[in-house]
Every structure is written in structure tokens, then in C-alpha cells.
Design a protein around this motif. Structure first.
Motif, PDB file in Angstrom:
ATOM      1  N   PHE A 221       0.714  -1.175   0.279  1.00  9.61           N
ATOM      2  CA  PHE A 221       0.098  -0.016  -0.024  1.00  9.61           C
ATOM      3  C   PHE A 221       0.732   1.253   0.437  1.00  9.61           C
ATOM      4  N   SER A 222       2.231   1.469  -0.311  1.00 11.74           N
ATOM      5  CA  SER A 222       2.931   1.975  -0.532  1.00 11.74           C
ATOM      6  C   SER A 222       3.003   3.326  -1.816  1.00 11.74           C
ATOM      7  N   GLY A 223       2.293   2.557  -2.826  1.00 13.15           N
ATOM      8  CA  GLY A 223       1.793   3.210  -3.691  1.00 13.15           C
ATOM      9  C   GLY A 223       3.153   3.339  -4.776  1.00 13.15           C
ATOM     10  N   ASP A 224       4.196   3.199  -4.204  1.00 13.85           N
ATOM     11  CA  ASP A 224       5.321   3.156  -5.451  1.00 13.85           C
ATOM     12  C   ASP A 224       5.519   1.608  -5.261  1.00 13.85           C
ATOM     13  N   ARG A 225       6.053   1.523  -6.322  1.00 15.30           N
ATOM     14  CA  ARG A 225       6.921   0.414  -6.616  1.00 15.30           C
ATOM     15  C   ARG A 225       7.723  -0.434  -5.784  1.00 15.30           C
ATOM     16  N   GLU A 259      -4.524  -9.957  -9.786  1.00 11.56           N
ATOM     17  CA  GLU A 259      -3.971 -10.480 -10.003  1.00 11.56           C
ATOM     18  C   GLU A 259      -2.425 -10.404  -9.981  1.00 11.56           C
ATOM     19  N   GLN A 260      -1.812  -9.489 -10.675  1.00 10.65           N
ATOM     20  CA  GLN A 260      -0.186  -9.299 -11.195  1.00 10.65           C
ATOM     21  C   GLN A 260       0.170  -7.887  -8.873  1.00 10.65           C
ATOM     22  N   ALA A 261      -0.788  -8.076  -8.195  1.00  9.30           N
ATOM     23  CA  ALA A 261      -0.579  -7.232  -6.928  1.00  9.30           C
ATOM     24  C   ALA A 261       0.982  -7.633  -6.379  1.00  9.30           C
ATOM     25  N   PHE A 262       1.540  -9.219  -6.199  1.00 12.84           N
ATOM     26  CA  PHE A 262       2.449  -9.656  -5.645  1.00 12.84           C
ATOM     27  C   PHE A 262       3.308  -9.437  -7.338  1.00 12.84           C
ATOM     28  N   ASP A 263       3.426  -8.913  -7.993  1.00 10.80           N
ATOM     29  CA  ASP A 263       4.508  -9.269  -9.086  1.00 10.80           C
ATOM     30  C   ASP A 263       5.462  -8.907  -8.084  1.00 10.80           C
ATOM     31  N   ALA A 264       5.393  -7.683  -8.214  1.00  8.87           N
ATOM     32  CA  ALA A 264       7.106  -6.127  -8.199  1.00  8.87           C
ATOM     33  C   ALA A 264       7.290  -6.622  -7.119  1.00  8.87           C
ATOM     34  N   ILE A 265       6.315  -7.020  -5.905  1.00  8.00           N
ATOM     35  CA  ILE A 265       7.197  -7.513  -4.330  1.00  8.00           C
ATOM     36  C   ILE A 265       8.216  -8.959  -4.897  1.00  8.00           C
ATOM     37  N   PHE A 266       7.844  -9.873  -5.940  1.00  9.38           N
ATOM     38  CA  PHE A 266       8.469 -11.418  -5.862  1.00  9.38           C
ATOM     39  C   PHE A 266       9.895 -10.925  -6.998  1.00  9.38           C
ATOM     40  N   ASP A 267       9.508  -9.539  -7.908  1.00  2.00           N
ATOM     41  CA  ASP A 267      10.569  -9.764  -9.012  1.00  2.00           C
ATOM     42  C   ASP A 267      11.705  -9.016  -8.036  1.00  2.00           C
ATOM     43  N   THR A 268      11.903  -8.212  -6.811  1.00  4.45           N
ATOM     44  CA  THR A 268      12.916  -7.302  -5.880  1.00  4.45           C
ATOM     45  C   THR A 268      13.624  -8.740  -5.072  1.00  4.45           C
ATOM     46  N   SER A 285      -7.568 -18.001  -5.786  1.00  2.01           N
ATOM     47  CA  SER A 285      -8.162 -16.474  -6.774  1.00  2.01           C
ATOM     48  C   SER A 285      -6.918 -16.445  -7.878  1.00  2.01           C
ATOM     49  N   ALA A 286      -6.878 -14.981  -8.017  1.00  4.98           N
ATOM     50  CA  ALA A 286      -6.203 -14.682  -9.353  1.00  4.98           C
ATOM     51  C   ALA A 286      -4.707 -15.076  -8.732  1.00  4.98           C
ATOM     52  N   TRP A 287      -4.472 -13.806  -7.794  1.00  3.75           N
ATOM     53  CA  TRP A 287      -3.063 -13.669  -7.422  1.00  3.75           C
ATOM     54  C   TRP A 287      -2.551 -15.367  -6.855  1.00  3.75           C
ATOM     55  N   THR A 288      -3.557 -16.225  -6.477  1.00  2.00           N
ATOM     56  CA  THR A 288      -2.839 -17.014  -5.320  1.00  2.00           C
ATOM     57  C   THR A 288      -2.188 -18.260  -6.290  1.00  2.00           C
ATOM     58  N   LYS A 289      -3.229 -18.406  -7.133  1.00  2.81           N
ATOM     59  CA  LYS A 289      -3.202 -19.553  -9.107  1.00  2.81           C
ATOM     60  C   LYS A 289      -1.846 -18.469  -9.385  1.00  2.81           C
ATOM     61  N   ARG A 290      -1.554 -16.984  -9.557  1.00  7.11           N
ATOM     62  CA  ARG A 290      -0.454 -16.978 -10.505  1.00  7.11           C
ATOM     63  C   ARG A 290       0.606 -16.902  -9.516  1.00  7.11           C
ATOM     64  N   ALA A 291       1.141 -16.173  -8.260  1.00  4.78           N
ATOM     65  CA  ALA A 291       1.887 -16.669  -8.000  1.00  4.78           C
ATOM     66  C   ALA A 291       2.065 -18.481  -7.666  1.00  4.78           C
TER      67      ALA A 291
END
Length: 421
Positions: A221-225, A259-268, A285-291
């Protein structure tokens, strides 16, 4: 034209862990264009484009080989990667010389050749070819070739993501995830991060006896990548090699994610940590399946009953279909031998799933209860307990690391004294 080059050429039975070098790091957000001569190669490249490791890459396939590439790039910029298929009778060296005149600096070229190619590999390297693959190729060959162009280090696999999820609620998947991560960091000596994705009810901070001031919600919820500096501030240190990205475990807000909510965290996290263990809550859900689909390895935790059998089988089937070029997901049985509970024995469970569990963990309310209440891992309570060894075996299978750090026996002090004399 290109920088650098590389040439490619009731115990259940144990299954040898796959080698660590099977790991393929995902490719970054790049553009890839392939110019094929045969329909078979074009189909293989298209299948590669559907692989999770090329999920960020934009891949297009055209026919015509080197000649079509030269004609196409006479008026348009070249992509990050060009894949060229050459027939055995064509002059690939002359074609590469002509392509160099229209190719942008920094573009990388992969050549798919045949066993009958007459061009020496050294000459291909001189013309800037980054990779040379002998056909016929499969989808995984194409994935491996593209990803290796952007891998920072092929010798030491980094950024491996392991996802752990329960086939049903309450099966102990979080406990398994936390203890396996402890074994990876302590016994396999890999720097690791446990990421608790159950934002409302996560227990990782309790299991590791941590009370972090910040958690994964600060990144969400920081708003920044999120960058590496932010992630370092959010991590709580559990041991020399193990860190925790905790969940807020708060009900003050509702955690509905895209679906892509955690992508940036995982990439970092991939950029700085050799091993990331995802503690995924039991929900679909969309994000658990994507993870799960995006993880390098998956462990499903199940109990020996009918509901777990059905759910585990469904999850294994859907994840296998979504990851055709990956190792199949693994599963383990937990809390086996619960008194007075009718159970499906491990062999019958394996027969229905069509694969054996990688571990069968017996029910031990005293051991696991003490660990949970004390904020400890099983290995901290009893380093030589049979369950501790099972967690180590799971860690070895998931990471592909079969060797562990040597442990001293009770005779070690005596032996050291004798050697000193």
C-alpha cells in the motif's frame, strides 16, 4: 552487434532430487522476434512464449529465416532478441554479415542450426551470435536459450521461488513452509526469505518469535514500486541466513488483490535473495494461482483424507497443465497417524494421485504444539528428531541441493582432543 556469447551443447521409495542446474531464471521484460524456416520450429517457439519464465517477454514468430529478418529490419528498429533458424544448405555467415548492417547495437541473436551446418562456431561468435542451438528444438530449449541471455549468473542459481500451499485449510502448510525455510537457510546455507502472504491471519511472525514493526502491507500500500532498499527495511532477521517478510495479521482492512498485485515484490526479492519461500494461504483466486504458476517449485501439503485427496489431485492437474515445461508440483502428507481418525494410507493416496509424496510427516501434537507456543522451529527443539530430518529432505528436493553442511556427532569433542594430542 552483440556482447558476449555462449555455446550450448510404510516407507515409500525415495526419488533422487533433480540437479540444481535445471533451474532457469525468468527473462525480464524484453521483445523477442523469431524468423523460422520450418513449421515445427515455429510451433516450438510459440509454445515457449506461453512458458511462465517468458511471461514478461513479448514474442512474435515469423517465417522466412535470415532473409526475412534482413528485409524486416531495413526500415524498423530491431528487438532485444532475434531468433534465426537456418537450413543446412544456406550461407548463415553471409546472412549474418548482411543482418549486421541493419541490426541495432545491443540486439542479441540466437541461431537455431542443423547438424549439417558448415559454419564454425567461432565464426558465428565473431559475428555477434549470442547462442547457437542445434535443431530440432523443443519449447524448453527456446526458453533456456532466451533466459540464459539475461541471467546474471548461470553458475549460482539465484532468486528461486518455492511456493507452499495447503490442499485444505488447517493442514499445517504454514508450519511446513516455515520449517523447510529454516532447513534451507541453516542446513543448505542458502540466504532465504519467508514471505507470509496470508495478510489477515498469517502466523510466520509467531512461529519465528518475531514482532516486526513493518510488514508486507507497507510494500503493498505504499503507492510506489518496491525497490531493494524498501524490501531490506521491511525484512525481519530470524537468523544469519533467514529473513521474514511478515503479514500484518490484522483485520482493520480487507485484503482484496488483483492478479499481479505481488509481482513487483517477488521481482525485487529475486534480485537479492537466492531462495524465497512463499507461504500461500488456502484460497483460489487470481493472485494465488498466479503465484503458484509463477513459482520455480511448488509443494502442496495435504492430510490423508478424502477432501485433501480430491483437492490435491485437482491442484496438481491444473498446475501441471499450466506449467508444461517445469518440474511437476510436489506434495507431502502431514499429520499422519492422528489417533482415532480414519485415514487413507500413503500408498493408496499415492496411487490415486499417480505420484508418491516426497515426505510423510507423522502426527506429533506434543512436539509441534511446543514449537508453536515457544515460537521455535522443530529443529531448535530437537535437532535429531525424525521430523527434523524430513524437513531437510523436503528442502533438498525443492532446491535441488543434495549436500548439507557437516554436522558434528557426540564424539566430535573427543576426536578433536585426540587430534590435538
Amino acid at each position: 552487434m552483440i556482447r558476449g556469447a555462449r555455446h550450448d551443447s510404510e516407507e515409500l521409495p525415495d526419488i533422487a532430487p533433480p540437479p540444481a542446474d535445471e533451474y532457469i531464471a525468468p527473462a525480464p521484460r524484453v521483445s523477442v522476434q523469431a524468423f523460422c524456416e520450418s513449421v515445427e520450429t515455429a510451433d516450438a517457439v510459440r509454445s515457449a512464449g506461453e512458458d511462465r519464465r517468458l511471461g514478461k517477454a513479448h514474442l512474435t514468430v515469423k517465417m522466412g529465416g535470415v532473409a526475412a529478418a534482413i528485409e524486416a529490419y531495413g526500415t524498423v528498429p530491431t528487438p532485444n532478441v532475434i531468433i534465426l533458424e537456418t537450413e543446412g544448405g544456406s550461407d548463415i555467415l553471409a546472412g549474418l554479415d548482411e543482418l549486421a548492417g541493419v541490426c541495432d547495437p545491443g540486439t542479441r541473436v540466437v541461431v537455431i542450426g542443423t547438424p549439417h551446418d558448415t559454419a564454425p562456431y567461432r565464426e558465428l561468435v565473431r559475428r555477434g551470435v549470442s547462442d547457437y542451438v542445434i535443431g530440432p528444438v523443443k519449447a524448453l530449449d527456446v526458453v533456456r536459450s532466451i533466459c540464459s541471455l539475461f541471467s546474471s549468473s548461470e553458475a549460482i542459481p539465484a532468486g528461486r521461488i518455492i511456493a507452499v500451499v495447503g490442499a485444505k485449510g488447517g493442514v499445517g502448510s504454514s508450519t511446513i513452509a516455515h520449517n523447510v525455510a529454516w532447513a534451507i537457510s541453516r542446513d543448505l546455507a542458502l540466504d532465504s526469505v519467508v514471505t507470509d502472504l496470508d495478510l489477515a491471519f498469517g502466523t510466520a511472525s509467531l512461529d519465528y518469535n518475531q514482532d516486526p514493526l513493518q510488514n508486507i502491507a507497507n510494500a503493498m500500500f505504499s503507492g510506489d514500486r518496491p525497490d531493494t532498499a524498501l524490501m531490506e527495511r521491511l525484512l525481519a532477521k530470524c537468523s544469519d541466513r533467514l529473513s521474514l517478510l511478515a503479514a500484518p495479521a490484522s483485520l482493520e482492512r480487507v485484503y482484496d488483490f488483483g492478479e499481479q498485485a505481488f509481482d513487483a515484490i517477488f521481482d525485487t526479492l529475486r534480485m537479492t535473495t537466492p531462495c524465497i519461500v512463499l507461504d500461500i494461504p488456502h484460497q483460489w483466486s487470481a493472485w494465488t494461482k498466479r503465484a503458484l504458476v509463477g513459482a520455480d517449485d511448488i509443494l502442496i501439503v495435504a492430510e490423508p483424507d478424502l477432501a485433501n485427496l480430491r483437492n490435491a489431485k485437482n491442484m496438481l492437474n491444473i498446475l501441471k497443465a499450466a506449467r508444461p515445461n517445469d518440474r511437476p508440483p510436489l506434495y507431502c502428507l502431514n499429520q499422519v497417524g492422528l489417533p482415532k481418525r480414519p485415514e487413507i494410507n500413503a500408498r493408496e493416496f499415492a496411487k490415486a494421485i499417480e505420484s508418491p509424496p516426497i515426505a510423510v510427516i507423522p502426527f506429533d501434537s506434543r512436539m509441534f504444539g511446543a514449537a508453536a507456543n515457544n515460537g521455535q522451529m522443530i529443529a531448535e527443539i530437537s535437532a535429531r528428531h525424525r521430523t527434523t530430518e524430513k524437513f531437510l529432505q523436503i528442502a533438498q528436493r525443492l532446491t535441488g541441493h543434495a549436500e548439507t553442511k557437516p554436522r558434528g556427532s557426540f564424539l566430535s569433542p573427543i576426536i578433536r582432543k585426540l587430534r590435538a594430542k
